[in-house]
Design an enzyme around this catalytic site. Sequence first.
Site, PDB file in Angstrom:
ATOM      1  N   ASN A 126     -10.937  -2.673  -5.264  1.00 40.02           N
ATOM      2  CA  ASN A 126     -10.240  -1.644  -6.048  1.00 40.02           C
ATOM      3  C   ASN A 126     -10.913  -1.307  -7.382  1.00 40.02           C
ATOM      4  O   ASN A 126     -10.556  -0.325  -8.036  1.00 40.02           O
ATOM      5  CB  ASN A 126      -8.770  -2.032  -6.280  1.00 40.02           C
ATOM      6  CG  ASN A 126      -7.913  -1.944  -5.030  1.00 40.02           C
ATOM      7  OD1 ASN A 126      -6.952  -2.692  -4.858  1.00 40.02           O
ATOM      8  ND2 ASN A 126      -8.245  -1.035  -4.124  1.00 40.02           N
TER       9      ASN A 126
ATOM     10  N   ASP B  21       0.836  -1.213   0.000  1.00 33.96           N
ATOM     11  CA  ASP B  21       0.000   0.000   0.000  1.00 33.96           C
ATOM     12  C   ASP B  21       0.871   1.264   0.000  1.00 33.96           C
ATOM     13  O   ASP B  21       2.007   1.252   0.477  1.00 33.96           O
ATOM     14  CB  ASP B  21      -0.915  -0.026   1.234  1.00 33.96           C
ATOM     15  CG  ASP B  21      -2.045   0.983   1.110  1.00 33.96           C
ATOM     16  OD1 ASP B  21      -2.461   1.300  -0.023  1.00 33.96           O
ATOM     17  OD2 ASP B  21      -2.520   1.462   2.161  1.00 33.96           O
TER      18      ASP B  21
END
Length: 235
Positions: A61, A13
Site C-alpha cells: 500500500n 477492503d
Amino acid sequence: MNTSPTHVAIIMDGNGRWGKERGFTRSKGHYAGAQAMEKIIDASIELDIKIVTLFAFSSENWSRPQDEVNYLMQLPVRFFKKKLPEFMKRNIRVLISGNQEALPEPTKKVFRKTVEATKNNNGIIVNFAFNYGGRDDILQAVHQVIEGVRNKKIALDNVNEQMIQQFLYTKELPDPDIVIRTGGEKRVSNFLLWQCSKSQFYFSDVYFPDFTKELLQQAIQVPGTPRILSNRLTR
Ligand code: IPE
Ligand code: IPE
Ligand code: MG
C-alpha cells in the site's frame, strides 16, 4: 458450547470505493472503515471470537498516492488514542503484525504504547496487521533463523515449520480458522500467506464500511466451514 471460530482474520477492503461512490474522498472511506472496525471489534466480542486479525495496511500500500498513505499512517494514531481507555476497560489485548520500523514515529509510538498498556489483558486479542506482507513475514522469519544458525543458537537440523512459526509476526497466535475479505475482490493480496494454509476463505461483496455484525455472523456460520481443530479451545 461456543461454535464461533477461535481466530477470524479480515481483509478490510473496499473503503476507497465506498468513499468515491458516495461522492466523498477515498480518505473519507478510510475514516468510515475505522468506524466500522470499532463495530466489528464489538461484534467479535459478542460472537465470542477469541482473536480477530484486521488487515489495515499492506506492504504494497506504500505505492498509493502520498496523501492517502499519510492519511492511513495517522488514522491508527487517532484510533488507538481514542480507544485505549475502552480497551483497558473491556480487557482487550492489542497486538500489531507487520514491519514497524518503516513507520512514522507517531504511528510507531501509538502501537508500542497500546501493545504495552494492554499486554496483561486476557479478553479478546485484536491483532492489527499494519505494514504487513505475507512474503515479508516469511522473509524476516528466515532472516532471524539464519542469524540464529550463524550465532550457533539454532542447529540447522532443527529448522522446521514450528521453528519458522515462532519467528513470524503472528508468533503468539494460532493460525486463522477463517479469512474474510470484504469489498468483492477474490484474492489474498499478500495476507498471512504462511498462516492461511488450512484456513477457510469467505468473500463478501460488501465494502468494509458497510460490514456489520450480522454479516460477520453469516461469514463465520457458513455450513460445513472446516475448522482448524487444533485451534479450538476446549471448554
Ligand atoms: C482497504 O480499502 C483499505 C486499505 C487497503 C488501506 P481500499 O483502500 O483498498 O479500498 P478500495 O479497494 O480501493 O475500494
Ligand atoms: C488489501 O487490499 C490490503 C488491505 C485491505 C489492507 P488492497 O486493496 O490493498 O489489495 P489489492 O490492491 O486489491 O490487491
Ligand atoms: Mg482495495
